[in-house]
Scaffold this motif. Structure first.
Motif, mmCIF file in Angstrom:
data_model
loop_
_atom_site.group_PDB
_atom_site.id
_atom_site.type_symbol
_atom_site.label_atom_id
_atom_site.label_comp_id
_atom_site.label_asym_id
_atom_site.label_seq_id
_atom_site.Cartn_x
_atom_site.Cartn_y
_atom_site.Cartn_z
ATOM 1 N N TRP A 78 0.853 -1.186 0.000
ATOM 2 C CA TRP A 78 0.000 0.000 0.000
ATOM 3 C C TRP A 78 0.888 1.235 0.000
ATOM 4 C CZ3 TRP A 78 -4.147 1.378 -1.962
ATOM 5 C CH2 TRP A 78 -4.956 2.393 -1.488
ATOM 6 N N ILE A 79 0.314 2.415 0.215
ATOM 7 C CA ILE A 79 1.055 3.668 0.159
ATOM 8 C C ILE A 79 1.441 4.164 1.549
ATOM 9 C CG2 ILE A 79 0.050 4.330 -2.043
ATOM 10 C CD1 ILE A 79 -1.894 6.140 -0.535
ATOM 11 N N LYS A 80 1.045 3.415 2.592
ATOM 12 C CA LYS A 80 1.392 3.776 3.964
ATOM 13 C C LYS A 80 1.896 2.551 4.695
ATOM 14 C CE LYS A 80 -2.064 7.475 4.392
ATOM 15 N NZ LYS A 80 -3.264 7.941 5.144
ATOM 16 N N SER A 81 2.802 2.797 5.644
ATOM 17 C CA SER A 81 3.369 1.708 6.435
ATOM 18 C C SER A 81 2.569 1.508 7.718
ATOM 19 C CB SER A 81 4.819 2.023 6.814
ATOM 20 O OG SER A 81 5.588 2.281 5.667
ATOM 21 N N ASP A 82 2.477 0.225 8.144
ATOM 22 C CA ASP A 82 1.823 -0.115 9.411
ATOM 23 C C ASP A 82 0.452 0.521 9.552
ATOM 24 O OD1 ASP A 82 3.904 -1.753 10.337
ATOM 25 O OD2 ASP A 82 5.037 0.009 10.961
ATOM 26 N N ASN A 83 -0.235 0.597 8.427
ATOM 27 C CA ASN A 83 -1.581 1.155 8.414
ATOM 28 C C ASN A 83 -2.566 0.002 8.350
ATOM 29 O OD1 ASN A 83 -3.135 3.590 8.333
ATOM 30 N ND2 ASN A 83 -3.750 3.044 6.265
ATOM 31 N N LYS A 84 -3.739 0.169 8.951
ATOM 32 C CA LYS A 84 -4.786 -0.840 8.836
ATOM 33 C C LYS A 84 -5.563 -0.609 7.545
ATOM 34 C CE LYS A 84 -4.763 -3.437 12.637
ATOM 35 N NZ LYS A 84 -4.858 -4.906 12.650
ATOM 36 N N VAL A 85 -5.602 -1.614 6.704
ATOM 37 C CA VAL A 85 -6.275 -1.509 5.417
ATOM 38 C C VAL A 85 -7.437 -2.501 5.383
ATOM 39 C CG1 VAL A 85 -6.019 -1.794 2.919
ATOM 40 C CG2 VAL A 85 -4.151 -0.816 4.251
ATOM 41 N N LYS A 86 -8.587 -2.023 4.901
ATOM 42 C CA LYS A 86 -9.732 -2.914 4.732
ATOM 43 C C LYS A 86 -9.652 -3.584 3.366
ATOM 44 C CE LYS A 86 -13.110 -0.458 7.628
ATOM 45 N NZ LYS A 86 -14.418 0.268 7.640
ATOM 46 N N LEU A 87 -9.736 -4.895 3.363
ATOM 47 C CA LEU A 87 -9.788 -5.658 2.123
ATOM 48 C C LEU A 87 -11.140 -6.366 2.060
ATOM 49 C CD1 LEU A 87 -6.237 -7.292 1.924
ATOM 50 C CD2 LEU A 87 -7.044 -5.198 0.823
ATOM 51 N N TYR A 88 -11.891 -6.069 1.006
ATOM 52 C CA TYR A 88 -13.257 -6.573 0.879
ATOM 53 C C TYR A 88 -13.285 -7.885 0.113
ATOM 54 C CZ TYR A 88 -14.734 -1.943 2.423
ATOM 55 O OH TYR A 88 -14.922 -0.789 3.153
ATOM 56 N N TYR A 89 -14.154 -8.791 0.600
ATOM 57 C CA TYR A 89 -14.348 -10.061 -0.088
ATOM 58 C C TYR A 89 -15.053 -9.825 -1.423
ATOM 59 C CZ TYR A 89 -12.839 -12.796 3.926
ATOM 60 O OH TYR A 89 -12.087 -13.360 4.925
ATOM 61 N N PRO A 90 -14.737 -10.643 -2.435
ATOM 62 C CA PRO A 90 -15.369 -10.457 -3.752
ATOM 63 C C PRO A 90 -16.835 -10.872 -3.725
ATOM 64 C CG PRO A 90 -14.046 -12.443 -3.737
ATOM 65 C CD PRO A 90 -13.779 -11.756 -2.422
ATOM 66 N N LYS A 91 -17.541 -10.444 -4.736
ATOM 67 C CA LYS A 91 -18.958 -10.793 -4.868
ATOM 68 C C LYS A 91 -19.144 -12.305 -4.906
ATOM 69 C CE LYS A 91 -23.034 -9.416 -7.527
ATOM 70 N NZ LYS A 91 -23.502 -8.579 -8.666
ATOM 71 N N ASN A 92 -18.287 -12.966 -5.673
ATOM 72 C CA ASN A 92 -18.282 -14.429 -5.711
ATOM 73 C C ASN A 92 -17.316 -14.927 -4.641
ATOM 74 O OD1 ASN A 92 -18.063 -17.153 -6.237
ATOM 75 N ND2 ASN A 92 -17.723 -16.930 -8.427
ATOM 76 N N LYS A 93 -17.847 -15.460 -3.553
ATOM 77 C CA LYS A 93 -17.012 -15.855 -2.415
ATOM 78 C C LYS A 93 -16.080 -17.029 -2.730
ATOM 79 C CE LYS A 93 -18.555 -12.743 0.415
ATOM 80 N NZ LYS A 93 -19.453 -12.988 1.531
ATOM 81 N N LEU A 94 -16.283 -17.672 -3.886
ATOM 82 C CA LEU A 94 -15.372 -18.745 -4.281
ATOM 83 C C LEU A 94 -14.039 -18.189 -4.774
ATOM 84 C CD1 LEU A 94 -17.827 -21.155 -6.166
ATOM 85 C CD2 LEU A 94 -16.932 -21.385 -3.831
ATOM 86 N N ASN A 95 -14.026 -16.921 -5.180
ATOM 87 C CA ASN A 95 -12.793 -16.296 -5.647
ATOM 88 C C ASN A 95 -11.887 -15.967 -4.463
ATOM 89 O OD1 ASN A 95 -13.706 -16.428 -8.283
ATOM 90 N ND2 ASN A 95 -14.564 -14.361 -8.253
ATOM 91 N N VAL A 96 -10.595 -16.028 -4.687
ATOM 92 C CA VAL A 96 -9.629 -15.876 -3.601
ATOM 93 C C VAL A 96 -9.263 -14.425 -3.323
ATOM 94 C CG1 VAL A 96 -7.653 -16.180 -5.160
ATOM 95 C CG2 VAL A 96 -7.395 -16.719 -2.721
#
Length: 214
Positions: A78-96
């Protein structure tokens, strides 16, 4: 950056050029997948590659690959260090793959996500004592724009940038404009677009590197 469940490109590169590869991915399934690969180091390839996003561990030739060839960082680039980033699950939950922009869910902010720690390319260079960045490969589900802009602004200029611009698959004009802005900046920084595949996958080369090849 962006391991998913397919590192065929990286394994082939290691086998051919005896490289050291640093894998970066904080998603739980990718971490489990990489653990399986490490347990199978020394194994021969026993089946071919698949054409979809998951590669069976037996499809890799791991016979000559050592622990020294592979490093895994369980954080989000990411563009910041030691930052908390939200990562969203895909629409198709079978995708990784998880996404910082959540483009597969229409950029909503109320869908399932995990929070992970982030780091920058500067952090990686310091951590692994890298003085020359030869190649980076980005499949990071919409975060590639910010990450590459940050690279260029900090004058970190890899010889080769392999990147998938995932948001182009939304076919939205503003996302095309976002891509064109970054493309123009890359040209300004003396890169050329050397190869395109399926319009979203691009290889950028430094002009000076191309001259050496010709």
């Amino acid at each position: 950056c962006g391991v998913g469940e397919d590192i065929s490109f990286d394994i082939e590169m290691i086998n051919k050029y005896k490289l050291k590869v640093i894998f970066v991915d904080p998603t739980p399934r990718s971490i489990l997948y990489f653990d399986k690969i490490k347990k199978n180091l020394g194994s021969n390839k026993s089946q071919g590659y698949s054409s979809h996003g998951y590669q069976n561990i037996n499809s890799y030739d791991l016979s000559q690959i050592k622990n020294d060839n592979i490093n895994f960082v369980k954080q989000a680039i990411w563009i910041k260090s030691d930052n908390k980033v939200k990562l969203y699950y895909p629409k198709n939950k079978l995708n990784v793959s998880l996404s910082v922009s959540n483009f597969s869910n229409g950029y909503r902010k109320d869908t399932d996500f995990i929070e992970v720690k982030s780091l920058t390319y500067n952090d990686l260079l310091k951590q692994f004592n890298i003085t020359k960045l030869t190649l980076i490969k980005l499949d990071i589900e919409g975060a590639e724009y910010e990450v590459i802009f940050n690279l260029l602004k900090n004058n970190i200029l890899p010889d080769q940038i392999l990147v998938e611009f995932d948001e182009l698959y939304t076919y939205q004009l503003n996302k095309l404009g976002k891509y064109l802005k970054l493309h123009s900046y890359l040209i300004k920084k003396n890169y050329i677009s050397a190869k395109t595949n399926h319009f979203s996958n691009q290889l950028y080369l430094k002009r000076e590197c191309l001259k050496k090849l010709l």
